[in-house]
Design an enzyme around this catalytic site. Structure first.
Site, PDB file in Angstrom:
ATOM      1  CG  LEU A   1     116.375  40.917  99.891  1.00  0.00           C
ATOM      2  CD1 LEU A   1     116.535  42.281  99.204  1.00  0.00           C
ATOM      3  CD2 LEU A   1     117.738  40.279 100.177  1.00  0.00           C
TER       4      LEU A   1
ATOM      5  CE  LYS B   1     111.473  36.714 104.944  1.00  0.00           C
ATOM      6  NZ  LYS B   1     112.212  37.997 104.882  1.00  0.00           N
TER       7      LYS B   1
ATOM      8  CB  SER C   1     114.405  30.293 102.574  1.00  0.00           C
ATOM      9  OG  SER C   1     113.278  31.055 102.232  1.00  0.00           O
TER      10      SER C   1
HETATM   11  N1  PPS Z   1     123.127  38.007 109.159  1.00  0.00           N
HETATM   12  C1  PPS Z   1     121.811  38.070 109.023  1.00  0.00           C
HETATM   13  N2  PPS Z   1     121.253  37.942 107.794  1.00  0.00           N
HETATM   14  C2  PPS Z   1     119.912  38.010 107.659  1.00  0.00           C
HETATM   15  N3  PPS Z   1     119.045  38.173 108.685  1.00  0.00           N
HETATM   16  C3  PPS Z   1     119.554  38.281 109.928  1.00  0.00           C
HETATM   17  C4  PPS Z   1     120.955  38.252 110.152  1.00  0.00           C
HETATM   18  N4  PPS Z   1     121.163  38.402 111.493  1.00  0.00           N
HETATM   19  C5  PPS Z   1     119.972  38.534 112.068  1.00  0.00           C
HETATM   20  N5  PPS Z   1     118.989  38.465 111.144  1.00  0.00           N
HETATM   21  C6  PPS Z   1     117.557  38.500 111.485  1.00  0.00           C
HETATM   22  O1  PPS Z   1     117.111  37.157 111.338  1.00  0.00           O
HETATM   23  C7  PPS Z   1     115.986  37.066 110.476  1.00  0.00           C
HETATM   24  C8  PPS Z   1     116.181  36.032 109.375  1.00  0.00           C
HETATM   25  O2  PPS Z   1     116.086  34.748 109.883  1.00  0.00           O
HETATM   26  P1  PPS Z   1     115.719  33.548 108.934  1.00  0.00           P
HETATM   27  O3  PPS Z   1     115.631  32.336 109.798  1.00  0.00           O
HETATM   28  O4  PPS Z   1     114.546  33.899 108.123  1.00  0.00           O
HETATM   29  O5  PPS Z   1     117.017  33.483 107.994  1.00  0.00           O
HETATM   30  S1  PPS Z   1     117.475  32.328 107.004  1.00  0.00           S
HETATM   31  O6  PPS Z   1     116.291  31.875 106.266  1.00  0.00           O
HETATM   32  O7  PPS Z   1     118.046  31.232 107.792  1.00  0.00           O
HETATM   33  O8  PPS Z   1     118.492  32.944 106.132  1.00  0.00           O
HETATM   34  C9  PPS Z   1     115.828  38.411 109.843  1.00  0.00           C
HETATM   35  O9  PPS Z   1     114.465  38.660 110.056  1.00  0.00           O
HETATM   36  P2  PPS Z   1     113.466  39.131 108.911  1.00  0.00           P
HETATM   37  O10 PPS Z   1     113.728  40.586 108.838  1.00  0.00           O
HETATM   38  O11 PPS Z   1     112.137  38.800 109.486  1.00  0.00           O
HETATM   39  O12 PPS Z   1     113.718  38.407 107.627  1.00  0.00           O
HETATM   40  C10 PPS Z   1     116.699  39.369 110.625  1.00  0.00           C
HETATM   41  O13 PPS Z   1     115.916  40.111 111.516  1.00  0.00           O
HETATM   42  N1  ADP Z   2     102.957  47.304 100.880  1.00  0.00           N
HETATM   43  C1  ADP Z   2     103.519  46.709 101.934  1.00  0.00           C
HETATM   44  N2  ADP Z   2     103.366  45.398 102.139  1.00  0.00           N
HETATM   45  C2  ADP Z   2     103.962  44.780 103.216  1.00  0.00           C
HETATM   46  N3  ADP Z   2     104.708  45.434 104.129  1.00  0.00           N
HETATM   47  C3  ADP Z   2     104.884  46.772 103.969  1.00  0.00           C
HETATM   48  C4  ADP Z   2     104.307  47.468 102.877  1.00  0.00           C
HETATM   49  N4  ADP Z   2     104.655  48.775 102.960  1.00  0.00           N
HETATM   50  C5  ADP Z   2     105.408  48.891 104.057  1.00  0.00           C
HETATM   51  N5  ADP Z   2     105.557  47.698 104.682  1.00  0.00           N
HETATM   52  C6  ADP Z   2     106.309  47.515 105.929  1.00  0.00           C
HETATM   53  O1  ADP Z   2     107.488  46.777 105.634  1.00  0.00           O
HETATM   54  C7  ADP Z   2     107.891  46.045 106.760  1.00  0.00           C
HETATM   55  C8  ADP Z   2     108.123  44.612 106.364  1.00  0.00           C
HETATM   56  O2  ADP Z   2     108.627  43.923 107.483  1.00  0.00           O
HETATM   57  P1  ADP Z   2     108.403  42.389 107.683  1.00  0.00           P
HETATM   58  O3  ADP Z   2     107.029  41.974 107.294  1.00  0.00           O
HETATM   59  O4  ADP Z   2     108.871  42.054 109.066  1.00  0.00           O
HETATM   60  O5  ADP Z   2     109.410  41.784 106.589  1.00  0.00           O
HETATM   61  P2  ADP Z   2     110.194  40.408 106.609  1.00  0.00           P
HETATM   62  O6  ADP Z   2     109.349  39.405 107.347  1.00  0.00           O
HETATM   63  O7  ADP Z   2     110.323  40.074 105.144  1.00  0.00           O
HETATM   64  O8  ADP Z   2     111.507  40.673 107.256  1.00  0.00           O
HETATM   65  C9  ADP Z   2     106.795  46.184 107.815  1.00  0.00           C
HETATM   66  O9  ADP Z   2     107.182  47.156 108.761  1.00  0.00           O
HETATM   67  C10 ADP Z   2     105.601  46.682 106.987  1.00  0.00           C
HETATM   68  O10 ADP Z   2     104.708  47.472 107.742  1.00  0.00           O
END
Ligand code: PPS
Ligand code: ADP
Length: 205
Positions: free
Chosen positions: A35, A40, A108
């Site tokens: 999520l 990630k 993904s």
């Molecule tokens: N509708 C919606 N759903 C999920 N995420 C959203 C959406 N709109 C914008 N974002 C932002 O885009 C990041 C996810 O992009 P991805 O390329 O990893 O998504 S996917 O694999 O194609 O589903 C995701 O970033 P991460 O938080 O790093 O996962 C969000 O910041």
């Molecule tokens: N134990 C942990 N391991 C990884 N991230 C953590 C942890 N605890 C808190 N966090 C925080 O959670 C958030 C995760 O964000 P991010 O790495 O951008 O997630 P994603 O790429 O899945 O969207 C960051 O702000 C990170 O500092």
């Protein structure tokens, strides 16, 4: 389906195995899935740094970043996410061919899309890392305030709220960042790579 006619795959004088030998380690994709806010990017980047400190080169392909360039014409419909992952899979495959340990950080959300990427690569070249952090924790972190927007209906089709996330059936590695600090997650990945012979040395499988 390939649209172009009259194209031929160009072979190289240097093989993938020779590139890996030069690099001193195996090439593969660590495919982080989970999520938004699950951790990630944080883990992938910390693994890259830890590998660098050990003298192992790697490269992170990150979700948001790819959407600024290669995938800037894609949104978040199911079809666009599938195309997003297909393109990243092809890019990751090229990186692996170049002898690089590659880390990808994309939600993904669809199992079939991830399995397609696995099928693109050779055995052992696709390592699925399920960042299994509970939705409630991701939502509480709400790093980018996107969950709040999704709950208010300002973003629709947000993964985990009103768009699906299909959990992996058989991930090589599972990490719950709500249950352990970052260093433990990083070590979990490094130990996997070491024990399975990606970094050279003894192989467990
Ligand atoms: N509708 C919606 N759903 C999920 N995420 C959203 C959406 N709109 C914008 N974002 C932002 O885009 C990041 C996810 O992009 P991805 O390329 O990893 O998504 S996917 O694999 O194609 O589903 C995701 O970033 P991460 O938080 O790093 O996962 C969000 O910041
Ligand atoms: N134990 C942990 N391991 C990884 N991230 C953590 C942890 N605890 C808190 N966090 C925080 O959670 C958030 C995760 O964000 P991010 O790495 O951008 O997630 P994603 O790429 O899945 O969207 C960051 O702000 C990170 O500092």
């Amino acid at each position: 389906m390939i649209k172009s006619d009259h194209i031929t795959w160009q072979t190289s004088q240097v093989s993938k195995q020779e590139r890996q030998q030069l690099a001193g380690h195996q090439s593969a994709v660590l495919w982080f899935t989970g999520l938004s806010g699950s951790g990630k990017s944080t883990i992938a980047n910390a693994v890259e740094k830890a590998l660098y400190d050990q003298g192992v080169g790697s490269y992170v392909l990150d979700g948001d970043n790819m959407r600024f360039g290669l995938n800037k014409n894609l949104g978040f419909s199911a079809a666009d996410r599938t195309e997003n992952i297909r393109r990243i899979g092809e890019v990751a495959k090229l990186f692996v061919d170049a002898g690089t340990l590659t880390l990808t950080a994309f939600i993904s959300p669809y199992r079939a899309d991830r399995d397609q990427v696995r099928a693109l690569l050779a055995d052992r070249e696709f390592i699925e890392v399920f960042v299994d952090t509970p939705l409630a924790v991701c939502e509480q972190r709400d790093v980018k305030q996107l969950y709040a927007k999704a709950r208010r209906g300002e973003i629709t089709g947000f993964t985990g709220i009103d768009a699906p996330y299909e959990v992996p059936n058989n991930p090589e590695i599972t990490i719950d960042t709500s249950a352990q600090p970052l260093e433990v997650s990083v070590n979990q990945v490094l130990v996997y790579l070491q024990n399975h012979g990606y970094l050279g040395g003894r192989r467990d499988d």
